[in-house]
Design an enzyme around this catalytic site. Structure first.
Site, short mmCIF file in Angstrom:
data_model
loop_
_atom_site.label_atom_id
_atom_site.label_comp_id
_atom_site.label_asym_id
_atom_site.label_seq_id
_atom_site.Cartn_x
_atom_site.Cartn_y
_atom_site.Cartn_z
N ASP A 7 0.80 -0.98 0.01
CA ASP A 7 0.08 -0.02 0.02
C ASP A 7 0.63 1.10 -0.04
OD1 ASP A 7 -2.40 1.51 0.27
OD2 ASP A 7 -1.79 1.83 2.53
N ASP B 58 -0.18 5.06 1.24
CA ASP B 58 -0.19 5.94 2.42
C ASP B 58 -0.26 5.20 3.78
OD1 ASP B 58 -0.79 8.35 1.15
OD2 ASP B 58 -2.58 7.48 0.05
#
Length: 229
Positions: free
Chosen positions: A11, A13
């Site tokens: 991922d 953020d």
């Protein structure tokens, strides 16, 4: 026989860049300004780890489409300003990336424009260039499995041979739905107990990733991932 790991999907953020704290702060500011006061815990529950379209829909349901449009516009502006002023890689992440030898890619709920900005500001964009996937490319965002399956298919890797590094509940749910194993990073806003579940190992230090990933590359019983962890 459990499939050895062949690729690591990150991922963005809260996993690569320490942006979730910024995003939560901006969401709380906008809520206060636009008529929906929110706590940090409520922001994590409603917005963190989800796509921009999903976040827009949540605000529209509560405050109407016009306010949701304004919220999204102001979020992009305020978030970009804060990123330019203070964004840094997640602690220990650069060291982890330097030690991971498997193929890697990024699969994020954010747009490509947003990732070019955040990864670019932290010097990480070139490390993943050409292997960055956004929820804007699929029909459903996390917690649906679409984005992770799209990334695996494009990279030519069996989903069962992928491990996902996530910091949000929708993210680990999407990994499980995709038939992938996951590391849940609990060094951010989401508590460890929210990340725990089948096929998921919860960690609090990114520096642990290379050793843990390497441990699951062995043959026989050594290094094999327990789906109940």
């Amino acid at each position: 026989m459990i499939t050895p790991i062949e690729m690591v999907i990150f991922d963005c953020d809260g996993v690569l860049v320490d942006s979730e704290v910024i995003a939560a702060r901006v969401q709380m500011r906008l809520g206060a300004e636009l008529g929906w006061p929110l706590t940090e815990a409520e922001v994590v529950e409603l917005f963190i780890g989800r796509s921009e379209a999903s976040n827009h829909a949540v605000v529209a349901e509560r405050l109407g489409a016009a306010t949701a449009d304004l919220w999204r516009k102001r979020f992009v502006e305020l978030h970009a300003e804060a990123v330019d002023a203070e964004l840094a890689p997640v602690a220990g992440l650069p060291e982890a990336l330097a030690a991971i030898t498997l193929p890697t890619c990024v699969a994020s709920s954010g747009s490509h424009e947003k990732m070019r900005h955040t990864l670019g500001r932290t010097g990480l964009y070139e490390h993943f260039a050409g292997r960055i996937f956004s929820a804007t490319e699929v029909g459903r965002g996390k917690p649906a499995p679409d984005l992770f399956l799209h990334a695996a298919r494009t990279m030519g890797v069996d989903p069962a041979a992928c491990v996902v590094v996530e910091d949000s509940l929708p993210g680990v749910q999407a990994a499980r739905a995709a038939g992938m194993r996951a590391f849940g990073y609990a060094g951010g806003l989401t508590p460890a107990d929210r990340l725990a579940g089948p096929g998921t190992v919860v960690i609090d230090d990114m520096r642990k990733l290379p050793e843990l990933i390497g441990g699951y590359q062995g043959c026989g019983t050594r290094g094999m991932w327990s789906p109940d962890r």
